[in-house]
Design a protein around this motif. Structure first.
Motif, PDB file in Angstrom:
ATOM      1  N   ARG A  22      -2.459 -25.155  22.203  1.00 21.24           N
ATOM      2  CA  ARG A  22      -1.750 -26.141  22.999  1.00 21.24           C
ATOM      3  C   ARG A  22      -0.588 -25.467  23.726  1.00 21.24           C
ATOM      4  O   ARG A  22       0.130 -24.655  23.157  1.00 21.24           O
ATOM      5  CB  ARG A  22      -1.252 -27.293  22.126  1.00 21.24           C
ATOM      6  CG  ARG A  22      -2.346 -28.288  21.752  1.00 21.24           C
ATOM      7  CD  ARG A  22      -1.766 -29.497  21.040  1.00 21.24           C
ATOM      8  NE  ARG A  22      -2.724 -30.589  20.953  1.00 21.24           N
ATOM      9  CZ  ARG A  22      -3.495 -30.833  19.914  1.00 21.24           C
ATOM     10  NH1 ARG A  22      -3.443 -30.035  18.851  1.00 21.24           N
ATOM     11  NH2 ARG A  22      -4.329 -31.857  19.920  1.00 21.24           N
ATOM     12  N   ALA A  23      -0.410 -25.809  24.978  1.00 21.60           N
ATOM     13  CA  ALA A  23       0.552 -25.118  25.832  1.00 21.60           C
ATOM     14  C   ALA A  23       1.896 -25.835  25.831  1.00 21.60           C
ATOM     15  O   ALA A  23       1.972 -27.065  25.701  1.00 21.60           O
ATOM     16  CB  ALA A  23       0.015 -25.028  27.261  1.00 21.60           C
ATOM     17  N   ASP A  24       2.954 -25.047  26.010  1.00 22.31           N
ATOM     18  CA  ASP A  24       4.311 -25.574  26.183  1.00 22.31           C
ATOM     19  C   ASP A  24       4.661 -25.489  27.664  1.00 22.31           C
ATOM     20  O   ASP A  24       5.420 -24.616  28.084  1.00 22.31           O
ATOM     21  CB  ASP A  24       5.314 -24.768  25.361  1.00 22.31           C
ATOM     22  CG  ASP A  24       5.387 -25.226  23.920  1.00 22.31           C
ATOM     23  OD1 ASP A  24       5.433 -26.443  23.692  1.00 22.31           O
ATOM     24  OD2 ASP A  24       5.380 -24.358  23.032  1.00 22.31           O
ATOM     25  N   VAL A  25       4.102 -26.369  28.468  1.00 19.29           N
ATOM     26  CA  VAL A  25       4.379 -26.381  29.901  1.00 19.29           C
ATOM     27  C   VAL A  25       4.616 -27.822  30.329  1.00 19.29           C
ATOM     28  O   VAL A  25       4.127 -28.761  29.691  1.00 19.29           O
ATOM     29  CB  VAL A  25       3.223 -25.769  30.720  1.00 19.29           C
ATOM     30  CG1 VAL A  25       3.002 -24.314  30.337  1.00 19.29           C
ATOM     31  CG2 VAL A  25       1.939 -26.575  30.555  1.00 19.29           C
ATOM     32  N   PRO A  26       5.364 -28.036  31.423  1.00 24.49           N
ATOM     33  CA  PRO A  26       5.534 -29.396  31.931  1.00 24.49           C
ATOM     34  C   PRO A  26       4.187 -30.013  32.314  1.00 24.49           C
ATOM     35  O   PRO A  26       3.251 -29.302  32.702  1.00 24.49           O
ATOM     36  CB  PRO A  26       6.433 -29.200  33.159  1.00 24.49           C
ATOM     37  CG  PRO A  26       7.145 -27.906  32.921  1.00 24.49           C
ATOM     38  CD  PRO A  26       6.166 -27.051  32.176  1.00 24.49           C
ATOM     39  N   PHE A  46      -4.933 -39.018  29.658  1.00 20.71           N
ATOM     40  CA  PHE A  46      -3.897 -38.931  28.635  1.00 20.71           C
ATOM     41  C   PHE A  46      -4.430 -38.208  27.397  1.00 20.71           C
ATOM     42  O   PHE A  46      -3.731 -37.400  26.790  1.00 20.71           O
ATOM     43  CB  PHE A  46      -3.399 -40.331  28.268  1.00 20.71           C
ATOM     44  CG  PHE A  46      -2.602 -40.990  29.366  1.00 20.71           C
ATOM     45  CD1 PHE A  46      -1.246 -40.746  29.488  1.00 20.71           C
ATOM     46  CD2 PHE A  46      -3.212 -41.839  30.277  1.00 20.71           C
ATOM     47  CE1 PHE A  46      -0.493 -41.339  30.506  1.00 20.71           C
ATOM     48  CE2 PHE A  46      -2.487 -42.438  31.293  1.00 20.71           C
ATOM     49  CZ  PHE A  46      -1.123 -42.188  31.412  1.00 20.71           C
ATOM     50  N   VAL A  47      -5.681 -38.493  27.025  1.00 26.42           N
ATOM     51  CA  VAL A  47      -6.281 -37.788  25.890  1.00 26.42           C
ATOM     52  C   VAL A  47      -6.492 -36.324  26.254  1.00 26.42           C
ATOM     53  O   VAL A  47      -6.248 -35.420  25.430  1.00 26.42           O
ATOM     54  CB  VAL A  47      -7.608 -38.444  25.480  1.00 26.42           C
ATOM     55  CG1 VAL A  47      -8.295 -37.640  24.379  1.00 26.42           C
ATOM     56  CG2 VAL A  47      -7.380 -39.879  25.024  1.00 26.42           C
ATOM     57  N   GLY A  48      -6.936 -36.066  27.472  1.00 26.22           N
ATOM     58  CA  GLY A  48      -7.143 -34.687  27.889  1.00 26.22           C
ATOM     59  C   GLY A  48      -5.870 -33.863  27.803  1.00 26.22           C
ATOM     60  O   GLY A  48      -5.886 -32.705  27.366  1.00 26.22           O
ATOM     61  N   LEU A  49      -4.752 -34.452  28.199  1.00 26.56           N
ATOM     62  CA  LEU A  49      -3.488 -33.718  28.137  1.00 26.56           C
ATOM     63  C   LEU A  49      -2.942 -33.666  26.716  1.00 26.56           C
ATOM     64  O   LEU A  49      -2.316 -32.676  26.320  1.00 26.56           O
ATOM     65  CB  LEU A  49      -2.481 -34.354  29.092  1.00 26.56           C
ATOM     66  CG  LEU A  49      -2.807 -34.147  30.579  1.00 26.56           C
ATOM     67  CD1 LEU A  49      -1.907 -35.003  31.454  1.00 26.56           C
ATOM     68  CD2 LEU A  49      -2.688 -32.679  30.966  1.00 26.56           C
ATOM     69  N   TRP A  50      -3.169 -34.705  25.922  1.00 27.78           N
ATOM     70  CA  TRP A  50      -2.752 -34.671  24.510  1.00 27.78           C
ATOM     71  C   TRP A  50      -3.437 -33.505  23.783  1.00 27.78           C
ATOM     72  O   TRP A  50      -2.820 -32.851  22.942  1.00 27.78           O
ATOM     73  CB  TRP A  50      -3.120 -35.996  23.842  1.00 27.78           C
ATOM     74  CG  TRP A  50      -2.883 -35.997  22.354  1.00 27.78           C
ATOM     75  CD1 TRP A  50      -1.717 -36.253  21.701  1.00 27.78           C
ATOM     76  CD2 TRP A  50      -3.862 -35.711  21.336  1.00 27.78           C
ATOM     77  NE1 TRP A  50      -1.899 -36.139  20.342  1.00 27.78           N
ATOM     78  CE2 TRP A  50      -3.202 -35.807  20.091  1.00 27.78           C
ATOM     79  CE3 TRP A  50      -5.219 -35.377  21.361  1.00 27.78           C
ATOM     80  CZ2 TRP A  50      -3.863 -35.595  18.872  1.00 27.78           C
ATOM     81  CZ3 TRP A  50      -5.876 -35.161  20.154  1.00 27.78           C
ATOM     82  CH2 TRP A  50      -5.202 -35.275  18.927  1.00 27.78           C
ATOM     83  N   GLY A  55       3.263 -31.525  21.954  1.00 29.02           N
ATOM     84  CA  GLY A  55       4.255 -32.586  22.065  1.00 29.02           C
ATOM     85  C   GLY A  55       4.103 -33.426  23.324  1.00 29.02           C
ATOM     86  O   GLY A  55       5.112 -33.903  23.878  1.00 29.02           O
ATOM     87  N   PHE A  56       2.884 -33.634  23.787  1.00 30.52           N
ATOM     88  CA  PHE A  56       2.666 -34.389  25.024  1.00 30.52           C
ATOM     89  C   PHE A  56       3.210 -35.806  24.909  1.00 30.52           C
ATOM     90  O   PHE A  56       2.904 -36.541  23.980  1.00 30.52           O
ATOM     91  CB  PHE A  56       1.172 -34.427  25.358  1.00 30.52           C
ATOM     92  CG  PHE A  56       0.824 -35.361  26.485  1.00 30.52           C
ATOM     93  CD1 PHE A  56       1.333 -35.159  27.747  1.00 30.52           C
ATOM     94  CD2 PHE A  56      -0.015 -36.454  26.266  1.00 30.52           C
ATOM     95  CE1 PHE A  56       1.014 -36.025  28.798  1.00 30.52           C
ATOM     96  CE2 PHE A  56      -0.342 -37.316  27.299  1.00 30.52           C
ATOM     97  CZ  PHE A  56       0.176 -37.100  28.571  1.00 30.52           C
TER      98      PHE A  56
END
Length: 366
Positions: A22-26, A46-50, A55-56
């Protein structure tokens, strides 16, 4: 030429798709890196980004939509995507011909004899008052001039092809249900789309090649075409070819890639990930064998939500009575089931705010 096996391609794909770690990017940077997210089902991004961001916060994506920095629009393959406004403005003109051809492929008989430039002008005149409209409302407004095709072909051609449009919030906001209301892209974001190149060059096509490989590579040119739906990219690929490195897959296909892009060791552990319906990790390839077995490839186009175990599609999932229900497609080991259950509980909490965090895993085959 180096041959990349299925497992090597799988790990590269997971890394590019932010599914290995999981990435730490905006959020806006993730949407841009992924070249957008398929979004005909409004809540699925939203699930795709989660699954991809540490911490999405779903409110961050909703804020980008209401703040007009991210938009919902028809683009790649004439499907609704969630993209940054900057990317849509840069890419939209390059997709115009494809979008028209896609709609005509469905409604060529109904739209025979309709001058598409006149239809576009009529649609823009209707929209000039600034009022958002549904596709059917816009079609009915021009139907007196073109009564024969019927509202559906007129509406599809106007909204999905002739006039760059966005679907307005609250559609696509977190946990919101709303119908589709369209306005012209330029009026919503306050900028005109970038004009097409006039000198025969194709800088947008070349940018698409680079951006696609950054998010999906290594990949064949057939994969690139399957992702964007554009037929005219061989020249763009040829123009940037000296920048790229080449491999072959086990079938002998040439795969292109950016030289510095991540290609992890095939033995890199891959965590369980829950993917939404129509995720581009599956739909972004002509040959998605790097992530799903032949027997289950149809899941990518039927809208099934899938679970990746060791990087490959191993189950489907749904939400029933606030519980995440997992249906394995193959036998899962005890350790796999434990990791699926852990991720499923986290997903249930994200989706429902239910303190119970319930997950149910069916027995599965075998």
């Amino acid at each position: 030429m180096t041959v990349l096996g299925i497992r090597a391609l799988n790990r590269a794909t997971l890394a590019r798709q932010l599914l290995l770690d999981r990435a730490d990017v905006p959020v806006i940077d993730a949407v841009a890196h992924l070249c957008g997210l398929q979004a005909q089902e409004p809540q699925e991004p939203f699930v795709g980004l989660w699954s991809r961001l540490r911490g999405f916060d779903p409110a961050a994506l909703s804020d980008l939509l209401t703040g007009r920095r991210v938009v919902r629009t028809h683009l790649m393959r004439r499907t609704v995507h969630l993209l940054t406004a900057d990317d849509v403005l840069a890419w939209r003109a390059r997709h115009d011909v494809m979008l028209r051809q896609k709609v005509l492929g469905v409604y060529r008989r109904e739209l025979a004899g309709v001058d598409l430039e006149e239809l576009a002008a009529a649609g823009r005149a209707v929209l000039a008052d600034g009022e958002p409209r549904s596709m059917s409302e816009l079609a009915r407004a021009v139907a007196e001039r073109w009564p024969a095709p019927g509202p559906r072909p007129l509406g599809e051609m106007l909204v999905a092809a002739l006039i760059p449009m966005v679907q307005l919030p609250p559609r696509g906001l977190w946990r919101m249900k709303a119908g589709v209301r369209n306005v012209p892209l330029s009026s919503w974001v306050g900028r005109e789309i970038d004009p097409p190149a006039q000198d025969g060059a194709d800088p947008v096509g070349q940018a698409l090649v680079r951006r696609y490989l950054a998010a999906f590579g290594p990949a064949a040119t057939a994969d690139l075409r399957a992702w964007c739906g554009l037929a005219g990219l061989p020249a763009a690929v040829a123009a940037v070819r000296d920048e790229l490195v080449a491999f072959r897959d086990e079938r002998g296909r040439e795969l292109l890639d950016l030289p510095g892009a991540p290609r992890p060791d095939p033995d890199t552990p891959a965590p369980v990930r829950f993917l939404p319906a129509f995720d581009n990790a599956l739909l972004g390839y002509h040959d998605c064998g790097r992530i799903v077995d032949d027997a289950h490839r149809g899941l990518s186009v039927t809208g099934a939500r899938v679970v990746l175990v060791d990087g490959r599609v191993a189950a489907t999932w749904s939400v029933e009575d606030d519980a995440v229900v997992v249906s394995p497609l193959r036998r899962l080991s005890r350790a796999d089931r434990a990791e699926v259950a852990e991720q499923g509980r986290s997903l249930a909490s994200f989706l429902t705010d239910d303190a119970g965090d319930r997950v149910e895993i069916a027995a599965g085959p075998g």
